[in-house]
Design an enzyme around this catalytic site. Sequence first.
Site, PDB file in Angstrom:
ATOM      1  N   THR A 110       0.876  -1.130  -0.063  1.00  0.00           N
ATOM      2  CA  THR A 110       0.106   0.087   0.187  1.00  0.00           C
ATOM      3  C   THR A 110       0.480   1.321  -0.255  1.00  0.00           C
ATOM      4  OG1 THR A 110      -2.325   1.309   1.146  1.00  0.00           O
ATOM      5  CG2 THR A 110       0.134   0.084   2.378  1.00  0.00           C
ATOM      6  N   CYS A 113      -2.671   7.342   8.408  1.00  0.00           N
ATOM      7  CA  CYS A 113      -3.340   6.078   8.401  1.00  0.00           C
ATOM      8  C   CYS A 113      -2.252   4.662   8.901  1.00  0.00           C
ATOM      9  CB  CYS A 113      -3.705   5.577   6.512  1.00  0.00           C
ATOM     10  SG  CYS A 113      -5.320   6.604   6.000  1.00  0.00           S
ATOM     11  N   HIS A 131      -5.388  -1.440   4.782  1.00  0.00           N
ATOM     12  CA  HIS A 131      -5.044   0.356   5.122  1.00  0.00           C
ATOM     13  C   HIS A 131      -6.474   1.198   5.781  1.00  0.00           C
ATOM     14  CE1 HIS A 131      -3.471   3.592   2.602  1.00  0.00           C
ATOM     15  NE2 HIS A 131      -4.001   4.056   3.790  1.00  0.00           N
TER      16      HIS A 131
END
Lengths: 160, 198
Positions: free
Chosen positions: A23, A29, A46
């Site tokens: 990711t 995040c 994620h």
Amino acid sequence: MSTVINVGMADYKTARTPDILMTAGLGSCIGICIHDPVVKVGGLAHIMLPTANGNPSGNLYKYADTAIKMMLNEILSLGASKMRLKAKMAGGSQMFSFPGKPPILKIGDRNAEAVEQELKRIGIPLMIADVGGSFGRTIHFDVSTGELKIRTIHHGEKVI
Amino acid sequence: MDVNQIQLDALKEIGNIGSGHAATALSILLQRRIGMSVPEVWAVSFEQVAGIIGQLDAPQAVVYVKVEGDAPGKAVFFFPIPSAEIMVQALFQTEESLDLFSDEMAQSALKEVGNIMVSSFLIALTQFSGIPLQPSVPALAVDMAGAILDAILIEEGTLDDHVLFIDTQITGIPQIEGQFIFLPDEGSLEKLLGALGV
């Protein structure tokens, strides 16, 4: 040949050996990585926010608690044993600082805490975490070895 | 809220006038021709927002200004590093290369660029809508574009499944590229549209 599987914001993917889950551009995040080292399967979520607050609606992949639950089920369905699962995480930084803002609002820290608590609650050990700071991270998770490669722009590269 | 075509057009017009003022301000500041695209108004799921800023881990200089007042929101400028460097060089009237990751003078110049552009955008918006709006102190981050965007989207710890924003591309001569997005906070959209009578 291993395939690199891209996981978008507020999403999760699972994979079997020899594939790699990645990711890009984690800020506040968090990338949550869970794998079974024996069966060599795993998943990467994620997540964007700590908790659905028991009010599940809309996209549940964006919350730490609901995303972990859903991903766990999928990893188990790939043949993993819950007893063997191990977790790692990266992200949760604070990209901006506004003067005078109370620290309680640091969403990156709250995300990391929520992931830690949820993993503890369901009994998956968190082996290591690379969280905090004020920079973005791109991560690659090898479900065969459990190696998590973390790339940053100005804070180097490492494998945890 | 659901937004109909007439409302989308009104938002596009807001974007057009506001971004036009912002581009003019940048043009005066840098003494260069600055152009802008006709703004797009996007109402997309937040997963798709990421696609609009391009490659998520590409380094960019991002100026973030909170909009305060009766219809609060977020104004964000994305500049690729070479474009940001060219702008700072133009401001400092120098050809020397700069390290935007660490040079505090350069960083504060970029914040000022953002401040001037957002102020111009908001003056136009206020004139157009009658809603008083002020910029907050600008913040800057030079890092992965996606990392910066996610921090902006979830700063308050909440996130709707859909995000509406006005998106304008900025191009300067020579070699300046940038992107300006304006995200109204929850409830602000109704106020802006109401003020425009649509």
